[in-house]
Design a protein around this motif. Structure first.
Motif, PDB file in Angstrom:
ATOM      1  N   ALA A  40      -7.557   8.651  -2.124  1.00 35.42           N
ATOM      2  CA  ALA A  40      -7.164   7.619  -1.168  1.00 35.42           C
ATOM      3  C   ALA A  40      -6.347   8.138   0.005  1.00 35.42           C
ATOM      4  O   ALA A  40      -5.815   7.354   0.781  1.00 35.42           O
ATOM      5  CB  ALA A  40      -6.364   6.535  -1.898  1.00 35.42           C
ATOM      6  N   ARG A  41      -6.266   9.451   0.167  1.00 36.29           N
ATOM      7  CA  ARG A  41      -5.389  10.006   1.199  1.00 36.29           C
ATOM      8  C   ARG A  41      -5.795   9.610   2.604  1.00 36.29           C
ATOM      9  O   ARG A  41      -4.968   9.503   3.487  1.00 36.29           O
ATOM     10  CB  ARG A  41      -5.351  11.532   1.063  1.00 36.29           C
ATOM     11  CG  ARG A  41      -4.584  11.999  -0.161  1.00 36.29           C
ATOM     12  CD  ARG A  41      -4.691  13.482  -0.382  1.00 36.29           C
ATOM     13  NE  ARG A  41      -4.009  13.894  -1.611  1.00 36.29           N
ATOM     14  CZ  ARG A  41      -4.167  15.058  -2.203  1.00 36.29           C
ATOM     15  NH1 ARG A  41      -5.002  15.952  -1.678  1.00 36.29           N
ATOM     16  NH2 ARG A  41      -3.514  15.346  -3.310  1.00 36.29           N
ATOM     17  N   GLU A  69      -4.490   9.277  -6.301  1.00 37.86           N
ATOM     18  CA  GLU A  69      -3.978   9.536  -4.953  1.00 37.86           C
ATOM     19  C   GLU A  69      -4.892  10.450  -4.154  1.00 37.86           C
ATOM     20  O   GLU A  69      -5.065  10.280  -2.945  1.00 37.86           O
ATOM     21  CB  GLU A  69      -2.568  10.139  -5.057  1.00 37.86           C
ATOM     22  CG  GLU A  69      -1.751  10.037  -3.777  1.00 37.86           C
ATOM     23  CD  GLU A  69      -1.954  11.234  -2.859  1.00 37.86           C
ATOM     24  OE1 GLU A  69      -1.694  11.086  -1.638  1.00 37.86           O
ATOM     25  OE2 GLU A  69      -2.358  12.287  -3.363  1.00 37.86           O
ATOM     26  N   ARG A  82      -2.327   5.742  -5.857  1.00 39.76           N
ATOM     27  CA  ARG A  82      -2.151   4.791  -4.753  1.00 39.76           C
ATOM     28  C   ARG A  82      -2.279   3.375  -5.298  1.00 39.76           C
ATOM     29  O   ARG A  82      -3.220   3.053  -6.022  1.00 39.76           O
ATOM     30  CB  ARG A  82      -3.202   5.015  -3.668  1.00 39.76           C
ATOM     31  CG  ARG A  82      -2.842   6.123  -2.703  1.00 39.76           C
ATOM     32  CD  ARG A  82      -1.920   5.624  -1.607  1.00 39.76           C
ATOM     33  NE  ARG A  82      -1.622   6.678  -0.648  1.00 39.76           N
ATOM     34  CZ  ARG A  82      -0.963   6.460   0.488  1.00 39.76           C
ATOM     35  NH1 ARG A  82      -0.543   5.257   0.794  1.00 39.76           N
ATOM     36  NH2 ARG A  82      -0.723   7.463   1.312  1.00 39.76           N
ATOM     37  N   LYS A  83      -1.338   2.538  -4.929  1.00 36.46           N
ATOM     38  CA  LYS A  83      -1.344   1.139  -5.365  1.00 36.46           C
ATOM     39  C   LYS A  83      -1.509   0.227  -4.160  1.00 36.46           C
ATOM     40  O   LYS A  83      -0.803   0.367  -3.161  1.00 36.46           O
ATOM     41  CB  LYS A  83      -0.041   0.797  -6.089  1.00 36.46           C
ATOM     42  CG  LYS A  83       0.066  -0.665  -6.502  1.00 36.46           C
ATOM     43  CD  LYS A  83       1.419  -0.947  -7.146  1.00 36.46           C
ATOM     44  CE  LYS A  83       1.556  -2.407  -7.524  1.00 36.46           C
ATOM     45  NZ  LYS A  83       2.895  -2.700  -8.122  1.00 36.46           N
ATOM     46  N   LYS A 111       0.633  11.162  -9.253  1.00 34.28           N
ATOM     47  CA  LYS A 111       0.571  10.248  -8.114  1.00 34.28           C
ATOM     48  C   LYS A 111      -0.697   9.395  -8.130  1.00 34.28           C
ATOM     49  O   LYS A 111      -1.788   9.867  -8.429  1.00 34.28           O
ATOM     50  CB  LYS A 111       0.643  11.028  -6.801  1.00 34.28           C
ATOM     51  CG  LYS A 111       1.890  11.888  -6.651  1.00 34.28           C
ATOM     52  CD  LYS A 111       3.158  11.049  -6.702  1.00 34.28           C
ATOM     53  CE  LYS A 111       4.401  11.917  -6.504  1.00 34.28           C
ATOM     54  NZ  LYS A 111       5.651  11.125  -6.641  1.00 34.28           N
ATOM     55  N   ARG A 159      -3.651   1.362   5.743  1.00 31.59           N
ATOM     56  CA  ARG A 159      -3.387  -0.063   5.512  1.00 31.59           C
ATOM     57  C   ARG A 159      -4.354  -0.921   6.312  1.00 31.59           C
ATOM     58  O   ARG A 159      -4.809  -1.973   5.851  1.00 31.59           O
ATOM     59  CB  ARG A 159      -1.935  -0.366   5.900  1.00 31.59           C
ATOM     60  CG  ARG A 159      -1.401  -1.690   5.368  1.00 31.59           C
ATOM     61  CD  ARG A 159       0.031  -1.912   5.819  1.00 31.59           C
ATOM     62  NE  ARG A 159       0.599  -3.088   5.208  1.00 31.59           N
ATOM     63  CZ  ARG A 159       1.360  -3.089   4.126  1.00 31.59           C
ATOM     64  NH1 ARG A 159       1.647  -1.952   3.536  1.00 31.59           N
ATOM     65  NH2 ARG A 159       1.840  -4.225   3.624  1.00 31.59           N
ATOM     66  N   TRP A 179       0.868  -1.185   0.000  1.00 30.48           N
ATOM     67  CA  TRP A 179       0.000   0.000   0.000  1.00 30.48           C
ATOM     68  C   TRP A 179       0.894   1.220   0.000  1.00 30.48           C
ATOM     69  O   TRP A 179       1.498   1.572   1.005  1.00 30.48           O
ATOM     70  CB  TRP A 179      -0.937   0.000   1.194  1.00 30.48           C
ATOM     71  CG  TRP A 179      -1.817   1.223   1.340  1.00 30.48           C
ATOM     72  CD1 TRP A 179      -1.871   2.072   2.418  1.00 30.48           C
ATOM     73  CD2 TRP A 179      -2.780   1.724   0.398  1.00 30.48           C
ATOM     74  NE1 TRP A 179      -2.801   3.055   2.192  1.00 30.48           N
ATOM     75  CE2 TRP A 179      -3.385   2.875   0.975  1.00 30.48           C
ATOM     76  CE3 TRP A 179      -3.195   1.320  -0.869  1.00 30.48           C
ATOM     77  CZ2 TRP A 179      -4.370   3.613   0.317  1.00 30.48           C
ATOM     78  CZ3 TRP A 179      -4.174   2.062  -1.525  1.00 30.48           C
ATOM     79  CH2 TRP A 179      -4.754   3.183  -0.932  1.00 30.48           C
ATOM     80  N   ARG A 180       1.027   1.849  -1.152  1.00 34.92           N
ATOM     81  CA  ARG A 180       1.977   2.953  -1.256  1.00 34.92           C
ATOM     82  C   ARG A 180       1.606   3.880  -2.397  1.00 34.92           C
ATOM     83  O   ARG A 180       0.785   3.552  -3.253  1.00 34.92           O
ATOM     84  CB  ARG A 180       3.396   2.422  -1.458  1.00 34.92           C
ATOM     85  CG  ARG A 180       3.566   1.545  -2.690  1.00 34.92           C
ATOM     86  CD  ARG A 180       4.902   0.821  -2.678  1.00 34.92           C
ATOM     87  NE  ARG A 180       4.973  -0.205  -3.691  1.00 34.92           N
ATOM     88  CZ  ARG A 180       5.533  -0.048  -4.889  1.00 34.92           C
ATOM     89  NH1 ARG A 180       6.064   1.132  -5.217  1.00 34.92           N
ATOM     90  NH2 ARG A 180       5.569  -1.033  -5.755  1.00 34.92           N
ATOM     91  N   VAL A 181       2.252   5.052  -2.399  1.00 38.37           N
ATOM     92  CA  VAL A 181       2.094   6.011  -3.484  1.00 38.37           C
ATOM     93  C   VAL A 181       3.089   5.664  -4.583  1.00 38.37           C
ATOM     94  O   VAL A 181       4.266   5.412  -4.317  1.00 38.37           O
ATOM     95  CB  VAL A 181       2.335   7.447  -2.988  1.00 38.37           C
ATOM     96  CG1 VAL A 181       2.251   8.438  -4.148  1.00 38.37           C
ATOM     97  CG2 VAL A 181       1.333   7.819  -1.900  1.00 38.37           C
ATOM     98  N   TRP A 205      -5.243   0.232  -8.347  1.00 39.86           N
ATOM     99  CA  TRP A 205      -4.716   1.599  -8.391  1.00 39.86           C
ATOM    100  C   TRP A 205      -5.886   2.573  -8.308  1.00 39.86           C
ATOM    101  O   TRP A 205      -6.932   2.353  -8.950  1.00 39.86           O
ATOM    102  CB  TRP A 205      -3.961   1.863  -9.687  1.00 39.86           C
ATOM    103  CG  TRP A 205      -2.711   1.067  -9.882  1.00 39.86           C
ATOM    104  CD1 TRP A 205      -1.433   1.426  -9.562  1.00 39.86           C
ATOM    105  CD2 TRP A 205      -2.602  -0.235 -10.474  1.00 39.86           C
ATOM    106  NE1 TRP A 205      -0.548   0.446  -9.904  1.00 39.86           N
ATOM    107  CE2 TRP A 205      -1.240  -0.595 -10.465  1.00 39.86           C
ATOM    108  CE3 TRP A 205      -3.541  -1.129 -11.008  1.00 39.86           C
ATOM    109  CZ2 TRP A 205      -0.783  -1.798 -10.972  1.00 39.86           C
ATOM    110  CZ3 TRP A 205      -3.084  -2.348 -11.504  1.00 39.86           C
ATOM    111  CH2 TRP A 205      -1.728  -2.667 -11.492  1.00 39.86           C
TER     112      TRP A 205
END
Length: 262
Positions: free
Chosen positions: A159-160, A156, A134-135, A132, A164, A112-114, A153
């Motif tokens: 999803a801020r 971004e 989010r994946k 950007k 997790r 879970w990251r940018v 995906w």
């Protein structure tokens, strides 16, 4: 679990690499022969034969001293149907079924990251390349064991507030709705793909095993893409059911299957 490939080994490797190339997995070049041999548990001669077949088909090119790279695909004009000449079917029932089926099994969040949106992700989410996103990578399991390996995906900005821990407890569609996204239509394709080394390990199958592949692009009520999903499912534990009426309505459902008797 034995992850070595069945005969013919080179052809199985060729099929896996071809699928990964089609997905844009090697934008910066393919791994070296030695690394591929270690990944698939074979000798370099076997890997070299698979690569030679990809070269013959024009899918890759090998540059002395630099490495092996994908051959850029030809450009095509977008199909007319992609612009909406075919009216999309209402998929609210399917969305609800996806969420309810997700709640009935356990989740392990693997990533879970940018990330920077590139290639297919940027195209699907209608984002500028390099912006950007989010994946998320998650593995779902039923009582019988691993069920699916799902990569998602989302833009971004949407999803801020998602953590997790949220991903481990709720489906992403539910989280997006809670964040204020009003879901609209979805476009989905179903095909097949062979398991590579990473997916095979997570789903507890042999490398090269045939999996059900689902790709889904979800839009909001303003017809803006809000989620791009690529899911790989064990066909012995997952099925997709569809009923089409004579007047054109569609009732689509997904179902988790119980393990078969040995």
């Amino acid at each position: 679990m034995n992850e070595r490939l069945p005969l013919t080994k080179y052809h199985q490797i060729y099929l896996v690499l071809r699928e990964q190339l089609q997905e844009g997995r090697f934008a910066d070049g393919l791994p070296a022969e030695m690394l591929l041999a270690a990944q698939f548990g074979v000798g370099r001669v076997t890997v070299r034969r698979a690569l030679e077949q990809l070269v013959e088909e024009g899918l890759i090119s090998r540059v002395a001293g630099r490495g092996t790279f994908p051959t850029p695909p030809p450009t095509h004009a977008p199909a007319a149907a992609a612009k909406g000449q075919i009216r999309p079917t209402r998929l609210a029932g399917l969305m609800e079924n996806i969420v309810s089926a997700s709640l009935s099994n356990s989740v392990k969040v693997l990533d879970w990251r940018v990330v920077e949106a590139s290639g297919q992700v940027a195209e699907q989410l209608q984002l500028p390349v390099g912006s950007k996103a989010r994946k998320a990578v998650r593995r779902r399991s039923s009582r019988e064991g691993p069920l699916s390996y799902i990569t998602i995906w989302v833009p971004e900005a949407l999803a801020r507030g998602i953590t997790r821990q949220d991903l481990a407890s709720k489906p992403i569609l539910q989280l997006l709705e809670e964040a204020g996204v009003e879901l609209g239509r979805a476009r989905q394709t179903i095909s097949a793909r062979q398991a590579d080394a990473v997916v095979a390990r997570e789903l507890d199958v042999a490398i090269g095993t045939a999996l059900l592949q689902v790709r889904r692009l979800v839009y909001d009520s303003q017809d803006r893409p809000v989620q791009w999903l690529e899911g790989l499912y064990r066909p012995d534990r997952y099925e997709y059911q569809m009923e089409v009426s004579s007047i054109g309505s569609v009732d689509a459902r997904i179902a988790v299957k119980a393990a078969r008797e040995a």
